[in-house]
Design an enzyme around this catalytic site. Structure first.
Site, PDB file in Angstrom:
ATOM      1  CB  SER A  20      18.323 -48.843-109.616  1.00  0.00           C
ATOM      2  OG  SER A  20      18.762 -47.543-109.730  1.00  0.00           O
TER       3      SER A  20
ATOM      4  CG  HIS B 102      14.113 -46.491-114.430  1.00  0.00           C
ATOM      5  ND1 HIS B 102      14.402 -45.302-113.803  1.00  0.00           N
ATOM      6  CD2 HIS B 102      15.186 -47.273-114.271  1.00  0.00           C
ATOM      7  CE1 HIS B 102      15.615 -45.375-113.290  1.00  0.00           C
ATOM      8  NE2 HIS B 102      16.116 -46.562-113.559  1.00  0.00           N
TER       9      HIS B 102
ATOM     10  NE  ARG C 227      14.323 -40.601-107.775  1.00  0.00           N
ATOM     11  CZ  ARG C 227      14.663 -41.385-106.768  1.00  0.00           C
ATOM     12  NH1 ARG C 227      15.194 -42.566-106.990  1.00  0.00           N
ATOM     13  NH2 ARG C 227      14.463 -41.006-105.522  1.00  0.00           N
ATOM     14  CB  THR C 228      11.538 -36.810-114.072  1.00  0.00           C
ATOM     15  OG1 THR C 228      10.331 -37.352-114.611  1.00  0.00           O
ATOM     16  CG2 THR C 228      12.208 -35.942-115.120  1.00  0.00           C
TER      17      THR C 228
ATOM     18  CD  GLU D 258      29.892 -39.172-108.913  1.00  0.00           C
ATOM     19  OE1 GLU D 258      30.068 -40.402-108.783  1.00  0.00           O
ATOM     20  OE2 GLU D 258      28.776 -38.672-109.139  1.00  0.00           O
TER      21      GLU D 258
ATOM     22  CG  ASN E 233      28.480 -47.854-108.073  1.00  0.00           C
ATOM     23  OD1 ASN E 233      27.267 -47.650-108.228  1.00  0.00           O
ATOM     24  ND2 ASN E 233      29.354 -46.884-107.999  1.00  0.00           N
TER      25      ASN E 233
HETATM   26  I1  8IG Z   1      23.553 -46.744-109.127  1.00  0.00           I
HETATM   27  O1  8IG Z   1      28.798 -44.020-108.411  1.00  0.00           O
HETATM   28  C1  8IG Z   1      24.779 -45.189-109.001  1.00  0.00           C
HETATM   29  N1  8IG Z   1      24.328 -43.962-109.141  1.00  0.00           N
HETATM   30  N2  8IG Z   1      26.719 -39.972-108.967  1.00  0.00           N
HETATM   31  N3  8IG Z   1      27.778 -42.026-108.681  1.00  0.00           N
HETATM   32  C2  8IG Z   1      26.638 -41.293-108.919  1.00  0.00           C
HETATM   33  N4  8IG Z   1      25.454 -41.848-109.073  1.00  0.00           N
HETATM   34  C3  8IG Z   1      25.388 -43.178-109.011  1.00  0.00           C
HETATM   35  C4  8IG Z   1      26.507 -43.982-108.784  1.00  0.00           C
HETATM   36  C5  8IG Z   1      27.773 -43.375-108.608  1.00  0.00           C
HETATM   37  N5  8IG Z   1      26.096 -45.266-108.787  1.00  0.00           N
END
Ligand code: 8IG
Length: 276
Positions: free
Chosen positions: A42, A74, A95-96, A196, A238
């Site tokens: 992404s 995607h 992507r898988t 998480e 993020n």
């Molecule tokens: I875009 O904050 C993306 N992918 N594990 N944690 C995890 N995967 C992600 C995150 C994230 N942001």
């Protein structure tokens, strides 16, 4: 979901399936061998057009063993792109993810196919969360190493593979020639698809992680097994849960990707142009 059999279901040999997929790519692109492969996560999509001239675009579903993309938006294509100096780049836009639940063979099939297609370098890119609190959304970082928290592996049986310098310091050096300001960090792969908890992010931080994601570690292991040199980039879309005061949203992730994609895709294309 269907209950049709899939070419990668046991007991097939996943490397033989990758050979078949590579032959499909030769037939569908007319390109006999690829030098470099890149998986676009992404935010990295526009790089495909900046790397060079597209020789062929193939829906991933026409190549043996590839699955339909799980996520709307995607790309789901494989492209053969010719660089200005005549090298052939296999651009993987399909992507898988491990969280799709099809097993790790299908997760790493694109990487094994890239190796079977001739690629000596595997460039893995993703969108991910940042733990390092000086990073901000929209920032690209190099992956220096990983911690695989999936409790799974693409290796089957007693296959012992050294993962020292998995994310090639030579290739990271080339990336820094293009952008000396690039920071780097350790990528922690969680299973997902949930993000998480703040406590899990603190755990990742305390064991040495800087980036949290759901894709790249398993792919990098398979690339090393196949003998490829690996370069990894994360776009921090993020700050990880609890690092930023605001909750995570998929929309925020998409927006950060869109805002950064022009800049980081230029960077990626320039780096790929310099890989020898
Ligand atoms: I875009 O904050 C993306 N992918 N594990 N944690 C995890 N995967 C992600 C995150 C994230 N942001």
């Amino acid at each position: 979901m269907t209950n049709q059999s899939h070419p990668l279901d046991a007991p097939a040999d996943p490397f033989a399936v990758a050979q078949t997929a590579a032959a499909d790519i030769v037939r569908l692109t007319g390109v006999d061998t690829h030098d470099i492969a890149v998986t676009l996560g992404s935010g990295w999509g526009p790089a495909a057009d900046l790397i060079g001239e597209t020789v062929a675009t193939i829906p991933a579903t026409e190549v043996t063993g590839f699955s339909k993309p799980a996520l709307e938006g995607h790309v789901g294509t494989l492209r053969s792109v010719r660089t200005p100096d005549g090298r052939h780049v296999l651009v993987i836009g399909a992507r898988t993810h491990y969280y799709e639940g099809h097993g790790v063979r299908r997760v790493v099939h694109s990487v094994r196919t890239a190796a079977a297609a001739g690629a000596k370098t595997m460039v893995l890119t993703n969108g991910a969360g940042g733990i390092t609190d000086t990073w901000s959304a929209g920032q690209p970082v190099l992956i220096s190493d990983h911690i695989n928290l999936t409790a799974d592996s693409p290796l089957e049986g007693a296959t012992f593979i050294d993962l020292t310098d998995l994310y090639s310091s030579r290739l990271r050096g080339i990336a820094r020639e293009v952008d000396p300001s690039l920071d780097e960090g350790v990528y922690c792969q969680f299973r997902g698809p949930h993000y998480e908890t703040p406590a899990e992010v603190q755990m990742a931080k305390s064991i040495g992680g800087h980036i949290v994601g759901m894709s790249t570690a398993l792919e990098a292991i398979a690339a090393r097994q196949a003998g490829m040199e690996v370069l990894g980039f994360s776009l921090i879309t993020n700050l990880a849960a609890g690092i930023s005061p605001s909750p995570l949203s998929h929309e925020e992730v998409i927006e950060a990707g869109q805002e950064a994609e022009g800049r980081i895709s230029r960077l990626l294309a320039d780096v790929i142009g310099r890989i020898r």
